[in-house]
Design an enzyme around this catalytic site. Structure first.
Site, mmCIF file in Angstrom:
data_model
loop_
_atom_site.group_PDB
_atom_site.id
_atom_site.type_symbol
_atom_site.label_atom_id
_atom_site.label_comp_id
_atom_site.label_asym_id
_atom_site.label_seq_id
_atom_site.Cartn_x
_atom_site.Cartn_y
_atom_site.Cartn_z
ATOM 1 N N SER A 136 0.823 -1.215 0.000
ATOM 2 C CA SER A 136 0.000 0.000 0.000
ATOM 3 C C SER A 136 0.858 1.267 0.000
ATOM 4 C CB SER A 136 -0.868 0.004 1.260
ATOM 5 O OG SER A 136 -0.023 0.097 2.394
ATOM 6 N N CYS A 148 -3.444 -5.053 -7.877
ATOM 7 C CA CYS A 148 -3.042 -3.648 -8.086
ATOM 8 C C CYS A 148 -3.335 -3.234 -9.515
ATOM 9 C CB CYS A 148 -1.570 -3.468 -7.780
ATOM 10 S SG CYS A 148 -0.526 -4.327 -8.954
ATOM 11 N N GLU A 151 -8.550 3.850 -3.429
ATOM 12 C CA GLU A 151 -8.384 2.513 -4.003
ATOM 13 C C GLU A 151 -9.316 1.581 -3.230
ATOM 14 O OE1 GLU A 151 -4.657 0.461 -3.141
ATOM 15 O OE2 GLU A 151 -4.792 -0.619 -5.040
HETATM 16 P P1 NAD Z 1 0.339 -3.447 3.000
HETATM 17 O O1 NAD Z 1 1.048 -2.173 2.696
HETATM 18 O O2 NAD Z 1 -0.647 -3.455 4.103
HETATM 19 O O3 NAD Z 1 1.428 -4.579 3.367
HETATM 20 C C1 NAD Z 1 2.579 -4.783 2.556
HETATM 21 C C2 NAD Z 1 3.751 -5.122 3.455
HETATM 22 O O4 NAD Z 1 4.085 -3.986 4.258
HETATM 23 C C3 NAD Z 1 3.480 -6.268 4.414
HETATM 24 O O5 NAD Z 1 4.612 -7.115 4.420
HETATM 25 C C4 NAD Z 1 3.235 -5.609 5.747
HETATM 26 O O6 NAD Z 1 3.718 -6.362 6.820
HETATM 27 C C5 NAD Z 1 3.992 -4.301 5.642
HETATM 28 N N1 NAD Z 1 3.261 -3.180 6.271
HETATM 29 C C6 NAD Z 1 1.926 -2.972 6.291
HETATM 30 N N2 NAD Z 1 1.624 -1.800 6.885
HETATM 31 C C7 NAD Z 1 2.790 -1.258 7.257
HETATM 32 C C8 NAD Z 1 3.137 -0.042 7.901
HETATM 33 N N3 NAD Z 1 2.211 0.831 8.301
HETATM 34 N N4 NAD Z 1 4.423 0.204 8.123
HETATM 35 C C9 NAD Z 1 5.368 -0.666 7.711
HETATM 36 N N5 NAD Z 1 5.098 -1.830 7.089
HETATM 37 C C10 NAD Z 1 3.838 -2.132 6.860
HETATM 38 O O7 NAD Z 1 -0.293 -3.947 1.634
HETATM 39 P P2 NAD Z 1 -1.270 -5.176 1.414
HETATM 40 O O8 NAD Z 1 -2.601 -4.852 2.031
HETATM 41 O O9 NAD Z 1 -0.594 -6.435 1.836
HETATM 42 O O10 NAD Z 1 -1.383 -5.183 -0.189
HETATM 43 C C11 NAD Z 1 -2.346 -4.437 -0.892
HETATM 44 C C12 NAD Z 1 -1.757 -3.180 -1.474
HETATM 45 O O11 NAD Z 1 -0.621 -3.496 -2.269
HETATM 46 C C13 NAD Z 1 -2.722 -2.457 -2.419
HETATM 47 O O12 NAD Z 1 -2.623 -1.078 -2.197
HETATM 48 C C14 NAD Z 1 -2.201 -2.816 -3.799
HETATM 49 O O13 NAD Z 1 -2.520 -1.887 -4.816
HETATM 50 C C15 NAD Z 1 -0.736 -2.863 -3.544
HETATM 51 N N6 NAD Z 1 -0.046 -3.665 -4.546
HETATM 52 C C16 NAD Z 1 0.683 -3.006 -5.483
HETATM 53 C C17 NAD Z 1 1.319 -3.721 -6.485
HETATM 54 C C18 NAD Z 1 2.117 -3.023 -7.539
HETATM 55 O O14 NAD Z 1 2.900 -3.688 -8.216
HETATM 56 N N7 NAD Z 1 1.947 -1.712 -7.710
HETATM 57 C C19 NAD Z 1 1.212 -5.118 -6.513
HETATM 58 C C20 NAD Z 1 0.466 -5.751 -5.522
HETATM 59 C C21 NAD Z 1 -0.164 -5.015 -4.538
#
Ligand code: NAD
Length: 520
Positions: free
Chosen positions: A249, A304, A408
């Site tokens: 995210s 995404c 989103e």
């Molecule tokens: P997320 O950001 O919640 O988690 C991703 C990773 O970051 C995890 O390993 C988690 O442990 C860590 N994390 C979560 N919150 C955090 C914080 N506040 N501080 C530090 N680390 C943290 O994302 P998600 O819910 O697992 O995935 C969905 C998101 O990912 C959507 O926004 C989607 O669009 C995006 N995404 C983007 C792509 C791309 O290539 N652009 C691909 C897949 C997913």
């Protein structure tokens, strides 16, 4: 006894009913080539999103465990970097074969923890496998450059060299593909790697690590830690980690980009999206509808690159478009069954909180003046009443200032806007902060060219709804969907995981051994 089920025992002599909870299966750490139990006192439950039952526990790795993982990466780096490129290539060649042989098992783990259908889960593994296959071309991808005779007896050449210890932080939505964008690319270049999978879906990564070890990756070259914020902060701050690949995210990505960069690391961060599909009146209607339905609702919209926004050009006959999705969805809904049943189209969202968030965003549409054409909020799936299911939903009459447009949604929701001209459609897309993907549906090449040329989005499809580039190219999301300057996989991925060393050398011709004496 089924693991994870509650066991009730009656101790008759004292007439008290005790309820024992069998320990849930625990996810191990992978340190120095061994799968080890964490000593952590903090554990996170892993849920099956179709039932919300707890199916396992993942540790928040302790500081000592994380230190041990980085030390292992650091210690093994010199030997791995010195391993001939042909030997590293052989490891990758064996790896792609082992992934193929185990594809169904990896997909099964994905479906269990993430909830996507088995067909989608196999696609998840397959798209990651393609990156591994491409990484096998490292002997071409890592070629340097030469310029002979820049002056007398002097040549100039450059090598691509690994950086050292690199780290990856992955999201929940592609449990196999995204880790496979990271460690195989980094490691084939000679780096060692510390992986932190999403705490919600660690299973696929653990099996992928085992297969990598079985392919011949030396112990300690790949290490896996688990956790949330503390593990992320640890990675951002550790002086021995040279580069971070993040996908997830914006909230986490912006934070990791800033904190990692501040500590002198290279960071690439792929983040959130709001992808628009522009439907021209001349589009092939059947093809467009099928594409829109699949791209908006497939994988429950948790991609995404989901095509979550349609912009319809309303002039002439295009109003025919709106009733048709309803028709398609009507038939689709009959196949809206549990994720691992044959023919299933949709799985649940990842958590009850994700479901609540998606439903609130749908509510906001009605409150702000949009219309709900198809409402999936109250769907129940027989046998899985506790799952986080949301059915396909279409919100029409949406305006760019509405919350359901700006956020989103990350659920099976298509928001529909209307405009009169292509220029207006381009303006809407370019005014949106995200730049991950977009598509235009048209049978006019000039329209397609104008759109592709003027739209400020990193990945554009022409009659292709989810234009994710194959791995010989790179994943090129832009603007708010990406921070960094080199993208994932392809040539850009190799650049991210390597640094250049340039050598200028002079070997005077007269010093060559056994030269003929100079003619005077
Ligand atoms: P997320 O950001 O919640 O988690 C991703 C990773 O970051 C995890 O390993 C988690 O442990 C860590 N994390 C979560 N919150 C955090 C914080 N506040 N501080 C530090 N680390 C943290 O994302 P998600 O819910 O697992 O995935 C969905 C998101 O990912 C959507 O926004 C989607 O669009 C995006 N995404 C983007 C792509 C791309 O290539 N652009 C691909 C897949 C997913």
């Amino acid at each position: 006894l089924v693991k994870g089920k509650r066991e009730v025992k009656q101790l008759t002599n004292i007439s008290i009913v005790f309820i024992f909870f069998l320990p849930q299966p625990t996810v191990k750490l992978f340190i120095d080539g061994k799968f080890i139990e964490s000593k952590s006192d903090k554990w996170i439950d892993i849920h099956n999103p179709a039932t919300n039952e707890v199916i396992g526990r993942v540790p928040e790795s302790t500081k000592a465990e994380m230190d041990a993982a980085v030390s292992s990466c650091k210690r093994t780096f010199p030997a791995w970097a010195d391993t001939s490129i042909l030997s590293r290539q052989q490891v990758l060649l064996r790896y792609q074969q082992l992934i193929k042989e185990n594809l169904k098992e990896i997909a099964r783990l994905i479906t269990l923890e993430q909830g996507k259908t088995l067909a989608d889960a196999e696609g998840d593994v397959f798209r990651g496998l393609q990156v591994v296959e491409h990484a096998c071309s490292v002997t071409s991808l890592m070629l340097g450059e030469t310029m002979p005779s820049i002056t007398k007896d002097m040549d100039l050449y450059s090598y691509r060299l690994p950086l050292g210890v690199c780290a990856g932080i992955a999201p929940f939505n592609f449990p196999a593909m995204i880790p496979l964008w990271m460690f195989p690319m980094a490691m084939v270049c000679g780096n060692t790697f510390l992986m932190k999978p999403s705490e919600r879906v660690p299973g696929a990564t653990m099996l992928l690590a085992k297969l990598f070890q079985d392919s011949g990756a030396p112990d300690g070259t790949l290490n896996i830690i688990h956790g949330q914020h503390e593990a992320v902060n640890f990675i951002c701050d550790h002086p021995d980690i040279k580069a971070i690949s993040f996908v997830g995210s914006n909230q986490a990505g912006e934070y990791i980009f800033e904190r990692g960069s501040r500590h002198g690391k290279r960071v690439q961060a792929n983040m959130g999206a709001k992808n628009h599909g522009v439907v021209m009146p001349d589009a092939n209607k059947e093809n467009t509808l099928n594409q829109l339905v699949g791209a908006a609702f497939g994988a429950a919209g948790q991609r995404c690159m989901a095509l979550s926004t349609a912009i319809l050009l309303v002039e002439r006959q295009s109003c025919l478009f709106l009733p048709l999705p309803l028709f398609v969805l009507d038939s689709l809904s009959f196949r809206f069954i549990f994720r691992d049943q044959p023919g299933a189209d949709l799985g649940p969202l990842i958590t009850p909180q994700a479901k609540e968030r998606v439903c609130n965003l749908i509510d906001s549409g009605t409150k702000e003046g949009a219309s709900i054409l198809l409402d999936g909020r109250s769907i129940k799936v027989k046998g899985y009443e506790n799952g986080n299911f949301v059915g396909p939903t279409i919100i029409s009459n949406v305006k760019p200032n509405m919350t359901c447009y700006k956020e989103e949604i990350f659920g099976p929701v298509l928001v529909v806007l209307e405009t009169d001209t292509l220029d207006e459609a381009i303006k809407i897309v370019n005014d949106n902060p995200y730049g991950n993907g977009t598509a235009i549906f048209t049978t006019n090449g000039a329209t397609a060219r104008k759109y592709s040329h003027l739209v400020d989005v990193g990945q554009v499809g022409v009659n292709v709804p989810i234009p994710v580039p194959l791995p010989m190219f790179s994943f090129t999301g832009s603007r708010a969907s990406f921070r960094g300057d080199t993208n994932f996989y392809g040539k850009q991925g190799i650049q991210f995981y390597t640094q250049l060393k340039t050598i200028t050398s002079q070997w005077k011709e007269e010093d060559a051994s056994l030269s003929s004496p100079a003619v005077v």
